[in-house]
Design a protein around this motif. Structure first.
Motif, PDB file in Angstrom:
ATOM      1  N   LEU A  43      -0.287  -0.632   1.928  1.00 54.68           N
ATOM      2  CA  LEU A  43       0.771  -1.435   2.531  1.00 54.68           C
ATOM      3  C   LEU A  43       0.985  -2.733   1.760  1.00 54.68           C
ATOM      4  N   GLU A  44      -0.106  -3.337   1.292  1.00 57.71           N
ATOM      5  CA  GLU A  44       0.008  -4.563   0.506  1.00 57.71           C
ATOM      6  C   GLU A  44       0.725  -4.296  -0.821  1.00 57.71           C
ATOM      7  N   ALA A  45       0.351  -3.209  -1.497  1.00 59.25           N
ATOM      8  CA  ALA A  45       1.003  -2.856  -2.762  1.00 59.25           C
ATOM      9  C   ALA A  45       2.483  -2.554  -2.537  1.00 59.25           C
ATOM     10  N   LEU A  46       2.807  -1.890  -1.444  1.00 57.08           N
ATOM     11  CA  LEU A  46       4.203  -1.580  -1.128  1.00 57.08           C
ATOM     12  C   LEU A  46       4.988  -2.851  -0.813  1.00 57.08           C
ATOM     13  N   GLN A  47       4.351  -3.792  -0.140  1.00 52.78           N
ATOM     14  CA  GLN A  47       5.000  -5.056   0.188  1.00 52.78           C
ATOM     15  C   GLN A  47       5.274  -5.868  -1.082  1.00 52.78           C
ATOM     16  N   ILE A  48       4.336  -5.864  -2.007  1.00 51.05           N
ATOM     17  CA  ILE A  48       4.525  -6.563  -3.279  1.00 51.05           C
ATOM     18  C   ILE A  48       5.669  -5.908  -4.058  1.00 51.05           C
ATOM     19  N   ALA A  49       5.695  -4.588  -4.069  1.00 50.72           N
ATOM     20  CA  ALA A  49       6.762  -3.864  -4.763  1.00 50.72           C
ATOM     21  C   ALA A  49       8.112  -4.124  -4.103  1.00 50.72           C
ATOM     22  N   GLU A  50       8.126  -4.260  -2.784  1.00 47.09           N
ATOM     23  CA  GLU A  50       9.381  -4.509  -2.070  1.00 47.09           C
ATOM     24  C   GLU A  50       9.985  -5.851  -2.470  1.00 47.09           C
TER      25      GLU A  50
ATOM     26  N   CYS B  29      10.826   1.543  -3.873  1.00 45.03           N
ATOM     27  CA  CYS B  29       9.713   0.655  -4.208  1.00 45.03           C
ATOM     28  C   CYS B  29       8.740   1.262  -5.217  1.00 45.03           C
ATOM     29  N   VAL B  30       8.678   2.574  -5.303  1.00 46.69           N
ATOM     30  CA  VAL B  30       7.639   3.224  -6.101  1.00 46.69           C
ATOM     31  C   VAL B  30       7.698   2.830  -7.577  1.00 46.69           C
ATOM     32  N   LYS B  31       8.880   2.538  -8.101  1.00 48.45           N
ATOM     33  CA  LYS B  31       8.960   2.191  -9.517  1.00 48.45           C
ATOM     34  C   LYS B  31       8.425   0.795  -9.809  1.00 48.45           C
ATOM     35  N   TYR B  32       8.196  -0.004  -8.780  1.00 53.04           N
ATOM     36  CA  TYR B  32       7.651  -1.346  -8.957  1.00 53.04           C
ATOM     37  C   TYR B  32       6.156  -1.414  -8.659  1.00 53.04           C
ATOM     38  N   ILE B  33       5.548  -0.279  -8.377  1.00 52.05           N
ATOM     39  CA  ILE B  33       4.109  -0.223  -8.124  1.00 52.05           C
ATOM     40  C   ILE B  33       3.428   0.127  -9.445  1.00 52.05           C
ATOM     41  N   PRO B  34       2.559  -0.739  -9.939  1.00 46.68           N
ATOM     42  CA  PRO B  34       1.907  -0.444 -11.207  1.00 46.68           C
ATOM     43  C   PRO B  34       0.938   0.734 -11.078  1.00 46.68           C
ATOM     44  N   ASN B  35       0.735   1.447 -12.170  1.00 47.52           N
ATOM     45  CA  ASN B  35      -0.159   2.605 -12.183  1.00 47.52           C
ATOM     46  C   ASN B  35      -1.622   2.207 -12.235  1.00 47.52           C
ATOM     47  N   THR B  36      -1.918   0.930 -12.380  1.00 45.04           N
ATOM     48  CA  THR B  36      -3.303   0.507 -12.635  1.00 45.04           C
ATOM     49  C   THR B  36      -4.022   0.010 -11.390  1.00 45.04           C
ATOM     50  N   HIS B  37      -3.524   0.272 -10.184  1.00 42.12           N
ATOM     51  CA  HIS B  37      -4.234  -0.128  -8.972  1.00 42.12           C
ATOM     52  C   HIS B  37      -5.554   0.609  -8.897  1.00 42.12           C
ATOM     53  N   ARG B  38      -6.610  -0.145  -8.640  1.00 40.47           N
ATOM     54  CA  ARG B  38      -7.941   0.449  -8.493  1.00 40.47           C
ATOM     55  C   ARG B  38      -8.512   0.042  -7.131  1.00 40.47           C
ATOM     56  N   GLN B  39      -9.548   0.752  -6.702  1.00 38.36           N
ATOM     57  CA  GLN B  39     -10.156   0.528  -5.397  1.00 38.36           C
ATOM     58  C   GLN B  39     -10.630  -0.926  -5.234  1.00 38.36           C
ATOM     59  N   GLY B  40     -11.157  -1.538  -6.247  1.00 32.37           N
ATOM     60  CA  GLY B  40     -11.720  -2.883  -6.128  1.00 32.37           C
ATOM     61  C   GLY B  40     -10.713  -3.993  -6.205  1.00 32.37           C
ATOM     62  N   ASP B  41      -9.449  -3.716  -6.542  1.00 36.90           N
ATOM     63  CA  ASP B  41      -8.447  -4.776  -6.717  1.00 36.90           C
ATOM     64  C   ASP B  41      -7.939  -5.294  -5.403  1.00 36.90           C
TER      65      ASP B  41
ATOM     66  N   ILE C 101       2.439   8.818  -2.470  1.00 37.37           N
ATOM     67  CA  ILE C 101       2.817   8.082  -3.676  1.00 37.37           C
ATOM     68  C   ILE C 101       1.641   8.141  -4.648  1.00 37.37           C
ATOM     69  N   PRO C 102       1.844   8.703  -5.841  1.00 35.44           N
ATOM     70  CA  PRO C 102       0.723   8.924  -6.767  1.00 35.44           C
ATOM     71  C   PRO C 102      -0.071   7.662  -7.110  1.00 35.44           C
ATOM     72  N   GLN C 103       0.601   6.537  -7.290  1.00 36.74           N
ATOM     73  CA  GLN C 103      -0.087   5.307  -7.656  1.00 36.74           C
ATOM     74  C   GLN C 103      -0.960   4.767  -6.520  1.00 36.74           C
ATOM     75  N   LEU C 104      -0.729   5.203  -5.292  1.00 31.46           N
ATOM     76  CA  LEU C 104      -1.423   4.635  -4.129  1.00 31.46           C
ATOM     77  C   LEU C 104      -2.388   5.612  -3.460  1.00 31.46           C
ATOM     78  N   GLN C 105      -2.523   6.811  -3.961  1.00 29.48           N
ATOM     79  CA  GLN C 105      -3.317   7.836  -3.277  1.00 29.48           C
ATOM     80  C   GLN C 105      -4.779   7.446  -3.105  1.00 29.48           C
ATOM     81  N   HIS C 106      -5.324   6.704  -4.020  1.00 26.06           N
ATOM     82  CA  HIS C 106      -6.753   6.374  -3.962  1.00 26.06           C
ATOM     83  C   HIS C 106      -7.038   5.101  -3.166  1.00 26.06           C
ATOM     84  N   LEU C 107      -6.013   4.441  -2.649  1.00 31.56           N
ATOM     85  CA  LEU C 107      -6.185   3.186  -1.927  1.00 31.56           C
ATOM     86  C   LEU C 107      -6.287   3.417  -0.417  1.00 31.56           C
ATOM     87  N   THR C 108      -6.874   2.440   0.265  1.00 32.95           N
ATOM     88  CA  THR C 108      -6.926   2.485   1.726  1.00 32.95           C
ATOM     89  C   THR C 108      -5.551   2.087   2.270  1.00 32.95           C
ATOM     90  N   LEU C 109      -5.342   2.311   3.563  1.00 31.40           N
ATOM     91  CA  LEU C 109      -4.042   2.009   4.174  1.00 31.40           C
ATOM     92  C   LEU C 109      -3.653   0.534   3.998  1.00 31.40           C
TER      93      LEU C 109
END
Length: 99
Positions: free
Chosen positions: A22-29, A87-99, A10-18
């Motif tokens: 999972l947290e971003a996917l759960q929020i999007a769900e 779920c991917v359409k509910y994941i914002p593009n602005t997720h960063r490593q520190g968030d 998932i492009p919006q999540l590629q730079h995040l840890t597992l």
């Protein structure tokens, strides 16, 4: 709808840890609409019901256990990509490593 077999794809999540993915996917769900949740639950039922039908048939046909196991193993291959795709359409593009 694009199907993603892994959260790494998932492009919006590629730079995040597992755990972050999972947290971003759960929020999007949680943001899924009613019809999307209904579609996902109906798809789950369409995969799970044949397993129970095959288990019932074991008394007359012992080979049904192998088909039930096969359908059970295919469950994540069918459900997860659709789940990620919805779920991917509910994941914002602005997720960063520190968030």
């Amino acid at each position: 709808m694009t199907l993603y077999f892994s959260t790494k794809k998932i492009p919006q999540l590629q730079h995040l840890t597992l755990p972050q993915r999972l947290e971003a996917l759960q929020i999007a769900e949680r943001k899924l609409t009613g019809p999307e949740k209904l579609l996902l639950n109906i798809l789950k039922l369409l995969v799970v019901i044949p397993v129970f039908v095959l288990i019932i048939q074991i008394s007359t046909n012992w080979m049904a256990i192998f088909w039930a196991l096969l359908v059970t193993l295919l469950y994540p291959l069918i459900i997860k990509p659709v789940h990620h795709g919805l779920c991917v359409k509910y994941i914002p593009n602005t997720h960063r490593q520190g968030d």
